[in-house]
Design a protein around this motif. Structure first.
Motif, short mmCIF file in Angstrom:
data_model
loop_
_atom_site.label_atom_id
_atom_site.label_comp_id
_atom_site.label_asym_id
_atom_site.label_seq_id
_atom_site.Cartn_x
_atom_site.Cartn_y
_atom_site.Cartn_z
N ASN A 150 0.83 -1.21 0.00
CA ASN A 150 0.00 0.00 0.00
C ASN A 150 0.86 1.25 0.00
O ASN A 150 0.56 2.24 -0.69
CB ASN A 150 -0.93 -0.01 1.23
CG ASN A 150 -1.91 1.15 1.22
OD1 ASN A 150 -2.44 1.53 0.18
ND2 ASN A 150 -2.13 1.72 2.39
N MET A 151 1.93 1.23 0.76
CA MET A 151 2.84 2.38 0.78
C MET A 151 3.46 2.59 -0.60
O MET A 151 3.57 3.72 -1.09
CB MET A 151 3.94 2.17 1.82
CG MET A 151 3.47 2.23 3.26
SD MET A 151 4.82 2.05 4.46
CE MET A 151 5.73 3.57 4.20
N GLU A 152 3.84 1.47 -1.22
CA GLU A 152 4.45 1.57 -2.55
C GLU A 152 3.44 2.12 -3.55
O GLU A 152 3.79 2.95 -4.42
CB GLU A 152 4.93 0.18 -2.99
CG GLU A 152 5.68 0.18 -4.32
CD GLU A 152 6.17 -1.21 -4.69
OE1 GLU A 152 6.71 -1.35 -5.79
OE2 GLU A 152 6.01 -2.13 -3.87
N HIS A 153 2.18 1.68 -3.44
CA HIS A 153 1.14 2.18 -4.34
C HIS A 153 0.93 3.68 -4.19
O HIS A 153 0.65 4.39 -5.15
CB HIS A 153 -0.17 1.42 -4.05
CG HIS A 153 -1.34 1.93 -4.83
ND1 HIS A 153 -1.46 1.72 -6.20
CD2 HIS A 153 -2.44 2.64 -4.44
CE1 HIS A 153 -2.59 2.29 -6.62
NE2 HIS A 153 -3.19 2.85 -5.57
N LYS A 154 1.09 4.17 -2.96
CA LYS A 154 0.91 5.60 -2.70
C LYS A 154 2.18 6.40 -2.98
O LYS A 154 2.18 7.63 -2.83
CB LYS A 154 0.51 5.81 -1.24
CG LYS A 154 -0.83 5.18 -0.86
CD LYS A 154 -2.00 5.92 -1.48
CE LYS A 154 -3.33 5.36 -0.98
NZ LYS A 154 -4.49 6.05 -1.58
N GLY A 155 3.23 5.69 -3.36
CA GLY A 155 4.48 6.40 -3.66
C GLY A 155 5.23 6.85 -2.44
O GLY A 155 5.99 7.81 -2.48
N VAL A 156 5.04 6.15 -1.31
CA VAL A 156 5.70 6.52 -0.05
C VAL A 156 6.80 5.50 0.22
O VAL A 156 6.55 4.29 0.25
CB VAL A 156 4.71 6.55 1.12
CG1 VAL A 156 5.43 6.90 2.42
CG2 VAL A 156 3.59 7.54 0.84
N GLU A 157 8.02 5.96 0.41
CA GLU A 157 9.18 5.09 0.62
C GLU A 157 9.30 4.77 2.11
O GLU A 157 9.39 5.66 2.95
CB GLU A 157 10.44 5.79 0.15
CG GLU A 157 11.71 4.96 0.25
CD GLU A 157 11.73 3.80 -0.75
OE1 GLU A 157 12.44 2.81 -0.49
OE2 GLU A 157 11.04 3.91 -1.80
N PRO A 158 9.33 3.43 2.51
CA PRO A 158 9.51 3.09 3.93
C PRO A 158 10.89 3.52 4.41
O PRO A 158 11.86 3.57 3.65
CB PRO A 158 9.37 1.56 3.94
CG PRO A 158 8.73 1.21 2.63
CD PRO A 158 9.16 2.25 1.65
N ASN A 159 10.98 3.83 5.70
CA ASN A 159 12.28 4.11 6.29
C ASN A 159 12.57 3.09 7.38
O ASN A 159 11.82 2.13 7.57
CB ASN A 159 12.35 5.55 6.82
CG ASN A 159 11.31 5.82 7.90
OD1 ASN A 159 10.70 4.90 8.44
ND2 ASN A 159 11.12 7.09 8.24
N ARG A 160 13.65 3.30 8.11
CA ARG A 160 14.05 2.29 9.08
C ARG A 160 13.01 2.11 10.19
O ARG A 160 12.84 1.01 10.72
CB ARG A 160 15.41 2.65 9.69
CG ARG A 160 15.44 3.89 10.53
CD ARG A 160 16.79 4.04 11.22
NE ARG A 160 16.83 5.21 12.07
CZ ARG A 160 17.22 6.41 11.67
NH1 ARG A 160 17.59 6.60 10.41
NH2 ARG A 160 17.24 7.42 12.50
N VAL A 161 12.32 3.18 10.55
CA VAL A 161 11.28 3.05 11.58
C VAL A 161 10.18 2.12 11.09
O VAL A 161 9.64 1.30 11.84
CB VAL A 161 10.70 4.44 11.94
CG1 VAL A 161 9.59 4.30 12.98
CG2 VAL A 161 11.80 5.36 12.45
N THR A 162 9.87 2.22 9.81
CA THR A 162 8.85 1.34 9.24
C THR A 162 9.25 -0.12 9.41
O THR A 162 8.44 -0.95 9.87
CB THR A 162 8.66 1.64 7.75
OG1 THR A 162 8.51 3.04 7.53
CG2 THR A 162 7.46 0.90 7.19
N TYR A 163 10.49 -0.43 9.06
CA TYR A 163 10.95 -1.81 9.16
C TYR A 163 11.04 -2.28 10.61
O TYR A 163 10.72 -3.43 10.92
CB TYR A 163 12.30 -1.96 8.47
CG TYR A 163 12.23 -1.73 6.96
CD1 TYR A 163 11.38 -2.50 6.17
CD2 TYR A 163 12.97 -0.73 6.34
CE1 TYR A 163 11.29 -2.29 4.81
CE2 TYR A 163 12.89 -0.51 4.98
CZ TYR A 163 12.05 -1.29 4.21
OH TYR A 163 11.96 -1.07 2.87
#
Length: 1389
Positions: free
Chosen positions: A191-204
């Motif tokens: 979903n993040m990829e679809h919205k064009g939002v790049e995950p960061n280390r906090v996401t992981y």
């Protein structure tokens, strides 16, 4: 998604972790690793660790608020700037709550969500903070509810287009973790990829926590490997997550092994790490491992906080290892913030069904102290959570019982009931109220209102609640309950069906019918209400139906229905006692009651002359009379609008001769008097039997005299004379009136001669005298008229004058004035005044000015006007005189007239009157100059009234002048003036001027109201003209009871539709006395968080409602304020309590009292009002018993409060109205004396003294009061003044001379004696009394008004006053008698 080598997965779990750490050693050694990476808060939690919340929200809330403020300051969103400000306020309130308590409520979040949907605007910072608040910061809500809430918020943010970056997704992840929500990490990343939002280390890191939360180490390892490939740093949170993961996988060996891995990586395990490990052991119930781990912490000097222990306790509880909890409770140090942390833990425990452990934690909380040093109550939050979590009722009752028995919270059960009612849980609320009933705690019917309101869309539920209220709890549903909360659910059914369904619930037919009529009237359904009232016999309360009936009539102008309902009210007043067996109220005067309704209609100036005329005609047709006082007040209210038709109708209505017509009832009442047909029938029967018919003929003669039937009266008179009937003076008087009515002067003189011969001392009543005098003057026999007045003068009671009589006097004087007969008028007027035929007032003085204006002698008219101003403080015929002076352009005379008016009516009113006079004379410039006077206050009601008059009288030019005069005057709302002018143009069918008015309003930037546009548009359509705008649909304001059903968006549309805020509209509605609109705006304001109303605003609303006889609604507003800790303005609260007391509404007075502090009760004279309410309700005996019980059971510490709260004024009411209770009262007073409180026995002494029971009073004085420094005797002074009995104050002065009272007290007694003597015109005796008084007290302690009255009386007799009256307020009397005296309303008991 992530590729990892097979060799890596072949390693044991612990080895995998070690292998991973070794393979990442270079990252850990080379990168600048920030140990405190968790400044956002620990992202890895075990069962929602509290430290995470504090780190992420509390520590960063300040910077969030600062950033929020700056963001709002820099972003420009013109269409939503006001709404953004509202959202900002809501978020700042959330931030404040988090700082203060570490939690927020679910309702607060829901309000923010509503605001978000309403404004459809939010900044990125605002949205981030909203998302963050949906986790552990709402401990009262279950994780499922919190998750549902955050998903609604997320969806709303997406719908309104708020830009969301990775921080928003990370915040959402953390909320999911805190709520232990099951979700797919891969779907989340997709979903993040679809919205064009790049995950960061906090996401992981948080995705790792997601896997570990469910014991999925392999999933966590895949994320770790991916982070290694991307060279993303790993911090303590990752290791804590791994500990949690192994714990969830039941591998505590691997979990504890992570500690060593951390140390190899150069990280020292922190308190968070050990807390996570302890929670893992707690899940297994391994108390030995817990103890060992705690020893390690102690050895390494790692301090666990109280909230860390609470996390371990929570883990033990949810895994059913409660036996080990006590050991951890003992380790808690109860440092700062302990109570708030404990509250949060208890809330979570209740949600999980562990309320017993929650109670144990509650007992560890230090109790707060109140301002008086006593320990405060605890546990209310605990009870509310039990109710909200819908725990078993038996458990709730058990815990409430414990709290009450251990004196932790005496109100525990009441708190539970209150919360249950607010939660709208019918079964739970009823079960708890049954417990209240078993404990002898009274159940009030308003407890059921929230339940009824919340289920109003379900008829069966509403009727079920009503039935349970009546049957299970033995309550009688009142009219307010039925009208506001039950009948609205049944409104689609017929009246008969509604009453039938209410009867099935235990409601009597009469109560149901009365409430239904009230409801129909509030909905302006006057015809349906009339049908119901005619069909069902009931007590239709005038006080409750007065406002809605008048409002419905003004809305529909259905005269017949209005008269029909008014007739039912009139006929049912004697059922008031039947409606309340305990009522001690006196049945009100029917004619006064009817008059009140007519006066209310007259208060609405629009079209009132026509309305009043048709209603008065309807009253005559129904045979309903008016009281003299009502007619006089109506005349005063109409003023110059009084017409001859209305005057004649009022004469008939006040004659006392009207008999109510017979209604179509199953058992109609017998007629009060026989009509002509019945009398003639009886006469015929007597004649057939050969019996005497003189008695019947006498009745016929009187009947014909009353009916003004001269021909038949003379015929009967001849028959009686032929039959040797002896005419009495009374019959001659009736004939005199009949002949005078028909202008038969010769016959009048003949009858007078016979009367003089028959009964020379016959005392003719004033009404007949005036009619004869009117006939004499009409025949130009003024000297004879004056002689007649003098000959028949005698003692007359002016207060007994009827309106009909006063109107006849005015017509007499006015006829002379219109003929310009100045001297004749003055002689007649002076004779009427001298012989006390009239009491001078503005109306009767009018002809005295008019006669000079008719003769064009303005100087003499002004001279007379000045005389009347000074002599009577009256301003008769002022407007007409002002117009004549303006037309004569006599500036000096006009100034003099204005100055005289100012002395009587004040400067502002006089200036407005002058403005209107200039406008009527076409002098626009002069009128405008007055309105531009600096500091001149606006009088919208004066402007509206004059506009109504101009429109009704067709004075279009004056209305046009008023528009011109008020142009660019900022403090005047001109919309009403334009609207009245428009209606005038419509009436004259002048479409061009009507349309031009709309154009002019645009030019002058005046906002046309919907009502204006609707009227203009419909008029143009009717005239076949094109309408250049969209005609707005006028929507009637919903009743107050429907506010809860309304859509907030409709309010919002209204809010943004004008330039005014809801608070400003509220104040505007109050200024216009539009209470319904004010209540609507109040409801809207209270449903939002961006605005609030001040104590002053709410107090003004309460006062307006009370003045409008809407005490029920006023009480609701007052109770709402008090429940929020707001105290209404003192005089307003006293006013409300007084009205409630007069109505005998004990329940409402008691409910208000339960929310008042002792100090507030004293300021509001509460106990006097409560006592008065009991007296009016016929509960004086019960109230006296309550006072007796209070003193019998009082402890030493209670005595001071009992002494202060004793109702001194109310006690006088008991003694005055209930002499049968004197013995009981004396016994009660003696019990107070035994405890050192003399106020009750003092009250008894004043009563006995004032009633002349000297022996009994002296006995009490000698035994209990003689040495007291504080004596109350104001009631004695009051009785002396009212009776004008000088002996009472003389005896009091003698008694006080031997007492230890202050000089001010003795001065009050001396003042009373002098006052009584002055009022009986014994000025010399009063002067002697003053000379004696100054020997006892200084002159400053004598009442200044009394001294002035004595001085004036002596001057009138040509004598001097040998003293200098002290300057005002030189010294205020400190009479001990005045401190706790009853208020004015209590003195009337």
């Amino acid at each position: 998604m992530l590729q990892v080598t097979m060799d890596f997965f072949k390693l044991p779990l612990v080895s995998r972790g070690l292998h991973l750490v070794k393979s990442m050693a270079c990252i850990l050694r080379s990168s600048k690793y920030v140990r405190n990476f968790g400044s956002l808060a620990r992202s890895i939690v075990f069962n929602s660790s509290r430290r995470d919340v504090d780190g992420a929200i509390i520590q960063n809330s300040q910077c969030l608020s600062t950033g929020l403020t700056k963001s709002l300051a820099t972003q420009a969103v013109p269409s939503h700037s006001h709404n953004d400000s509202n959202l900002d306020k809501s978020l700042k309130r959330l931030d404040h709550d988090v700082r203060r308590t570490g939690r927020i409520t679910r309702r607060e979040l829901e309000i923010v969500l509503e605001e978000l949907r309403h404004t459809r605007s939010a900044t990125s910072t605002q949205s981030l903070l909203i998302i963050r608040c949906c986790g552990n910061l709402v401990p009262e809500a279950s994780p499922e509810v919190r998750t549902q809430l955050v998903e609604e918020i997320w969806k709303t943010l997406e719908n309104i287009g708020v830009p969301m970056d990775v921080s928003h997704y990370n915040a959402l992840l953390r909320v999911y973790l805190e709520n232990e929500h099951l979700f797919s990490p891969t779907d989340f990343l997709a979903n993040m990829e679809h919205k064009g939002v790049e995950p960061n280390r906090v996401t992981y890191q948080r995705l790792i926590s997601r896997y570990c939360q469910h014991g999925d180490i392999e999933g966590a390892t895949r994320i770790l490997e991916f982070m290694r490939e991307k060279q993303l740093p790993v911090n303590e949170n990752v290791f804590n997550a791994l500990i949690m993961g192994h714990s969830q996988a039941d591998d505590m060996e691997s979990a504890s092994g992570i500690l060593g891995v951390m140390q190899q990586a150069g990280l020292e395990p922190s308190a968070d790490t050990y807390t996570t490990l302890l929670c893992g052991y707690a899940k297994k119930g391994d108390i030995d491992a817990i103890a060992k781990t705690l020893e390690q912490c102690d050895a390494k000097d790692i301090q666990l906080l109280d909230r860390d222990y609470m996390e371990v306790i929570y883990s033990l509880a949810i895994n059913n290892h409660l036996e080990h909890v006590d050991k951890l409770i003992d380790r808690m140090r109860q440092t700062a913030g302990y109570n708030q942390d404990a509250v949060n833990l208890i809330l979570r425990l209740v949600n999980c069904g562990h309320e017993d452990l929650g109670y144990k934690i509650l007992l560890t909380m230090p109790r707060p102290s109140r301002s008086d040093g006593e320990q405060g109550f605890v546990g209310s939050f605990f009870i509310r959570q039990l109710v909200k979590a819908n725990r078993p009722v038996e458990k709730i009752i058990s815990i409430c019982d414990k709290l009450e028995k251990e004196d932790l919270n005496p109100r525990a059960l009441l708190v539970a009931v209150e919360c249950s009612i607010q939660s709208r849980n019918i079964d739970q609320a009823c079960a708890l109220m049954h417990t209240m009933k078993e404990n002898n705690i009274p159940i009030r019917q308003h407890y059921f209102w929230p339940l009824l309101a919340s289920h109003r869309d379900n008829v069966n539920d509403v009727l079920d609640i009503l039935s349970r209220m009546c049957t299970e709890f033995g309550l009688t549903a009142g009219g307010e309950t039925l009208k506001d909360y039950v009948i609205p659910s049944l409104e689609k059914q017929s009246s008969d069906q509604i009453i039938s369904r209410l009867r099935s619930c235990g409601i009597t037919t009469a109560t149901a019918a009365s409430a239904l009529v009230n409801y129909r009237l509030n909905m302006n359904m006057i015809a349906e209400a009339a049908q119901t009232a005619m069909r069902y016999r009931a007590f239709y309360s005038a006080s409750s139906l007065r406002r809605p009936l008048v409002q419905a009539y003004l809305h529909t102008e259905d005269r017949d229905s209005f008269i029909s309902i008014l007739r039912q009210i009139h006929d049912s007043v004697d059922r008031a006692v039947l409606a309340d067996d305990d009522s001690a109220s006196v049945v009100p005067d029917r004619t006064e009651l009817v008059g009140n309704f007519i006066l209310d209609i007259a208060s609405v100036s629009h079209n009132r002359v026509r309305r009043i005329e048709v209603i008065l005609q309807g009253l005559v047709e129904q045979g309903l009379g008016l009281s003299n006082s009502s007619a006089e007040r109506l005349q005063e209210k109409l003023g110059e609008e009084l017409t001859s038709e209305i005057s004649n109708l009022l004469g008939k209505l006040t004659s006392g001769e009207l008999v109510p017509t017979t209604l179509t009832r199953p058992t109609p009442p017998p007629p009060a008097a026989m009509d002509e047909g019945q009398l003639l029938k009886i006469q015929k029967m007597l004649e057939e039997k050969g019996e005497s018919t003189r008695g019947i003929k006498r009745q016929l003669l009187l009947l014909y005299c009353r009916n003004r039937d001269l021909e038949k009266a003379e015929q009967i008179m001849k028959e009686l004379e032929a039959d040797n009937f002896v005419f009495t003076g009374g019959i001659y008087a009736h004939m005199l009136e009949l002949y005078a009515h028909h202008d038969k002067l010769e016959e009048v003189q003949s009858i007078l001669k016979k009367l003089q011969e028959k009964e020379p001392d016959f005392a003719m009543d004033s009404s007949k005298i005036i009619k004869i005098v009117t006939l004499l003057i009409k025949c130009d026999k003024v000297p004879e008229a004056i002689n007649f007045l003098n000959e028949h003068s005698g003692e007359r009671k002016l207060e007994d004058r009827t309106f009909q009589y006063s109107a006849a006097c005015w017509r007499l004087l006015n006829s002379l004035a219109e003929q310009g007969k100045c001297d004749d008028l003055k002689q007649v007027f002076d004779t009427l005044v001298k012989c006390e035929y009239i009491e001078v007032n503005n109306v009767l003085l009018g002809p005295m000015i008019k006669v000079h204006v008719v003769r064009n002698d303005l100087a003499k008219a002004l001279e007379e006007f000045e005389l009347f101003c000074q002599k009577y403080r009256a301003t008769p015929w002022k407007n007409e005189l002002a117009c004549k002076i303006i037309q004569a352009e006599d500036a000096e005379a006009l100034q003099k007239l204005t100055d005289l008016s100012t002395q009587v009516h004040g400067e502002v009113n006089s200036l407005y009157d002058l403005v209107f006079a200039f406008v009527e004379c076409g002098r626009i410039r002069q009128a405008r100059k007055i309105l531009e006077t600096p500091g001149l206050r606006s009088r919208p009601q004066r402007l509206n009234s004059i506009c109504e008059r101009y429109q009704q009288e067709g004075m279009v030019a004056s209305l046009e002048g008023l528009v011109e005069v008020t142009r660019d005057i900022s403090h005047i709302d001109r919309s009403d003036i334009y609207y009245h002018l428009l209606r005038s143009y419509c009436k004259s069918k002048d479409a061009d001027k009507a349309l031009g008015l709309w154009t002019r309003m645009q030019e002058e930037d005046v906002q046309a109201s919907d009502e204006f546009l609707s009227t203009l548009g419909n008029f143009l359509k009717k005239e076949g003209r094109e309408v250049p705008f969209v005609i707005p649909e006028i929507v009637e304001a919903p009743p107050i009871a429907d506010v809860h059903r309304g859509d907030r968006n409709s309010h919002g549309a209204q809010e943004t539709g004008t330039g005014l805020t809801a608070a400003q509209k509220f104040k505007q509605a109050l200024r216009k006395n539009n209470l319904d609109d004010a209540l609507l705006h109040k409801q809207f304001i209270e449903s939002t968080a961006d605005q609030s109303l001040s104590v002053s605003d709410l107090s003004t609303l309460i006062e307006g409602l009370v003045r409008a006889d809407r005490c029920g609604e006023a009480s609701k507003v007052a109770l709402g304020m008090l429940e929020r800790g707001l105290f209404p303005v003192s005089h307003v609260l006293r006013f409300l309590l007084s009205r409630l007391a007069i109505a005998g509404d004990i329940d409402t007075v008691t409910a208000i009292g339960s929310l008042l502090t002792p100090e507030n009760k004293k300021r509001a004279s509460f106990d006097n009002r409560l006592c008065h309410a009991n007296i009016v309700a016929g509960k004086a005996t019960e109230y006296l018993r309550m006072l007796t019980a209070e003193i019998e059971n009082a402890e030493e510490s209670d005595l001071e409060q009992l002494a202060q709260k004793f109702p001194r004024g109310g006690a006088i009411g008991i003694l005055t109205n209930h002499p049968e209770l004197h013995l009981d009262y004396e016994q009660m007073a003696l019990k107070y004396v035994e405890k050192g409180i003399t106020a009750p026995i003092n009250v008894l002494w004043t009563h006995l003294f004032a009633k002349g029971q000297d022996a009994a009073a002296k006995k009490i004085w000698d035994e209990y009061l003689v040495g007291s420094p504080r004596i109350m005797f104001q009631h004695i002074l009051q009785e002396a003044r009212e009776a004008r009995d000088e002996n009472i104050p003389r005896k009091l002065i003698a008694v006080l001379g031997c007492a230890a009272v202050s000089e001010g007290s003795r001065g009050s007694a001396h003042s009373c004696l002098i006052d009584v003597l002055v009022n009986t015109e014994k000025y010399e005796d009063a002067l002697v009394a003053l000379e004696e008084a100054v020997k006892d007290v200084c002159l400053e302690n004598i009442n200044r008004i009394t001294l002035l009255k004595l001085q004036n009386g002596l001057l009138k007799q040509g004598k001097t006053f040998p003293y200098e009256v002290p300057v005002k307020n030189t010294k205020s009397s400190s009479s001990s008698s005045s401190d706790d005296e009853p208020s004015s309303d209590e003195k009337k008991q």
